[in-house]
Design an enzyme around this catalytic site. Structure first.
Site, PDB file in Angstrom:
ATOM      1  CE  LYS A 142       2.635  -3.651   1.254  1.00  7.40           C
ATOM      2  NZ  LYS A 142       1.624  -4.661   1.189  1.00  7.40           N
ATOM      3  CE1 TYR A 174       5.170 -11.772  -3.435  1.00  6.03           C
ATOM      4  CE2 TYR A 174       4.373  -9.750  -2.420  1.00  6.03           C
ATOM      5  CZ  TYR A 174       4.223 -10.768  -3.338  1.00  6.03           C
ATOM      6  OH  TYR A 174       3.119 -10.790  -4.162  1.00  6.03           O
ATOM      7  CG  ASP A 186      10.152  -3.584  -2.580  1.00  3.57           C
ATOM      8  OD1 ASP A 186       9.372  -2.626  -2.396  1.00  3.57           O
ATOM      9  OD2 ASP A 186       9.775  -4.737  -2.857  1.00  3.57           O
TER      10      ASP A 186
HETATM   11  N1  PLP Z   1       7.247  -5.174  -2.346  1.00  2.00           N
HETATM   12  C1  PLP Z   1       7.021  -5.365  -1.050  1.00  2.00           C
HETATM   13  C2  PLP Z   1       8.131  -5.144  -0.068  1.00  2.00           C
HETATM   14  C3  PLP Z   1       5.761  -5.771  -0.604  1.00  2.00           C
HETATM   15  O1  PLP Z   1       5.553  -5.973   0.694  1.00  2.00           O
HETATM   16  C4  PLP Z   1       4.739  -5.970  -1.554  1.00  2.00           C
HETATM   17  C5  PLP Z   1       3.400  -6.410  -1.138  1.00  2.00           C
HETATM   18  O2  PLP Z   1       3.146  -6.780  -0.040  1.00  2.00           O
HETATM   19  C6  PLP Z   1       5.018  -5.750  -2.900  1.00  2.00           C
HETATM   20  C7  PLP Z   1       6.279  -5.336  -3.274  1.00  2.00           C
HETATM   21  C8  PLP Z   1       3.947  -5.924  -3.940  1.00  2.00           C
HETATM   22  O3  PLP Z   1       3.019  -4.908  -3.827  1.00  2.00           O
HETATM   23  P1  PLP Z   1       1.526  -5.123  -4.417  1.00  2.00           P
HETATM   24  O4  PLP Z   1       0.890  -6.169  -3.581  1.00  2.00           O
HETATM   25  O5  PLP Z   1       0.912  -3.761  -4.293  1.00  2.00           O
HETATM   26  O6  PLP Z   1       1.681  -5.532  -5.838  1.00  2.00           O
END
Ligand code: PLP
Length: 427
Positions: free
Chosen positions: A265, A142, A237
């Site tokens: 985060k 994700y 990511d």
């Molecule tokens: N990338 C990863 C690996 C994530 O776990 C998340 C959210 O959980 C995101 C991107 C998206 O981040 P946000 O919820 O701050 O938009």
């Protein structure tokens, strides 16, 4: 009726599903979500005053524990000087320099407001820089809710059974190529099918959105080599893994250098912050130095920057990641030993300060297909048995659990005692 139930009822009148992010609605486990009122250290307190040991940690940011004095004081101090200026401030450079120091592959950094913005922008940059349209992602990973990334996605999209969201035109998703996590052959085949067309690979270096699935030895190194062979950029990511799996993120833990990294985060210490960065030549392709456009009214917000700086400054103190590792190991090993004791088949995975457990006969869980074979009904019952006993786990079988510096021996012992009871009930 509990106050939490009343608040949920009221919220549903004006907020779709009563929540501002779908997985909070307990769709993955059934029942009503618990409305929270405050949090401190390892504990989160619901609207009726019940305390829970928290393994969600606001889905990752609260690695120091909740309500940490240094973050709170930094936020108050910054807020007293003004909430937002829409002009450059020193705090943006200070946090960017710290990020670049801790994650050396990030030679330049751009601050945004969320992980979604970070991944969306990094992909646009990779496409603009390489002048190629296609990119590779992995099933069950994700990367936020950007249109082209909601293709075979994990996390809440997976929990709700919508890994490909309606509303994303097929034309927007047609350049997204999906491969199998931990399967380098699937990546090579895709590159060979579209030579000279793939701008980048984006990968969760430890997957935390299909529960916790670490990379198999050689997987990340293999992605690096394939990107080099086919002239594509490698994007890690690290929105979830950044500063969590190790101080330098998964790239330090597994010793693989990506071209670009996305963060979220922990980098905001609990405030809405995301960031992306990497190779100087690629980052300079961003506006205003380059042609790829990206912007944000509140990007680099001074209060958020202060929170992120305070968080990372505390987290970098020696010994913290060894401690987080040992807490995670005790919990993952403890869950496994207790499940064995009660004759319940369970597999566990962990990396740094994140771990996952799977109700499955399989010895190992290494990809999305393995995750799908797990017993989600059993997870739901386990989740509620733990919740009743004051343990707040992520409300989905497809999310990782997070440890924090405030989890002490008392909390570990209480969690394992609750798990003992829950496994006994399930047996
Ligand atoms: N990338 C990863 C690996 C994530 O776990 C998340 C959210 O959980 C995101 C991107 C998206 O981040 P946000 O919820 O701050 O938009």
């Amino acid at each position: 009726m509990t106050k939490s139930a009343q608040l949920f009822q009221q919220a549903r009148r004006t907020i779709p599903g009563g929540v501002n992010s779908p997985v909070r609605a307990f769709a993955g486990v059934g029942g009503d979500p618990v409305f929270m009122e405050r949090a401190d250290g390892a504990y989160i307190f619901d609207a009726d005053g019940k305390a829970y040991i928290d393994y969600v940690g606001s889905w990752g940011p609260m690695i120091l524990g909740h309500n940490h004095a240094s973050i709170r004081e930094a936020v108050v101090d910054a807020a007293q000087r003004g909430l937002s200026f829409g002009a450059p401030t020193e705090s943006e450079t200070t946090l960017s320099e710290l990020v670049a120091e801790l994650v050396p592959s990030m030679e330049m950094v751009r601050m945004v407001n969320s992980g979604t913005e970070a991944t969306m922008s990094a992909i646009r940059l990779a496409r603009g820089y390489s002048k190629r349209d296609k990119f590779i992602k992995f099933e069950g990973n994700y990367h936020g809710h950007g249109d082209c990334l909601l293709v075979k996605a994990g996390s809440g999209a997976l929990t709700l059974g919508e890994p490909n969201s309606p509303g994303v035109p097929a034309d927007f998703a047609k350049h997204t190529l999906t491969c199998t996590y931990n399967d380098l052959d699937s990546v090579r085949q895709t590159f060979e099918t579209y030579p000279d067309e793939v701008a980048c690979i984006i990968v969760e270096p430890v997957s935390g959105n299909m529960n916790c699935v670490p990379p198999q030895p050689g997987f990340l190194q293999g992605l690096r080599a394939l990107c080099d062979e086919f002239g594509a950029l490698l994007i890690f990511d690290e929105v979830m893994t950044g500063f969590r799996v190790a101080l330098g993120g998964a790239q330090a833990y597994y010793d693989v250098k990506p071209d670009l990294t996305t963060l979220g985060k922990i980098v905001g210490g609990g405030m809405p912050v995301g960031a992306f960065g990497g190779r100087r030549d690629v980052m300079e392709y961003l506006a205003p130095t380059g042609p790829v456009y990206q912007a944000g009214t509140l990007a680099g917000n001074p209060v958020a920057m202060a929170a992120g700086f305070a968080c990372l400054s505390e987290l970098r103190q020696p010994g913290n990641h060894d401690y987080l590792n040992s807490v995670t190991k005790q919990l993952a090993d403890g869950f496994k030993a207790l499940a064995d004791k009660h004759g319940i088949p369970l597999a566990t995975n962990r990396a740094g300060a994140m771990f996952g457990f799977f109700f499955t006969d399989q010895d190992t869980v290494t990809c999305f297909k393995d995750v799908q074979q797990c017993d989600t009904e059993r997870f739901k019952r386990f989740f509620h048995l733990m919740l009743e006993q004051g343990i707040y786990l992520a409300p989905s079988a497809f999310e990782a659990c997070f440890t924090c510096l405030a989890h002490g021996q008392k909390e570990i012992d209480a969690t394992l005692a609750a798990a003992d009871h829950a496994f006994a009930t399930l047996a």
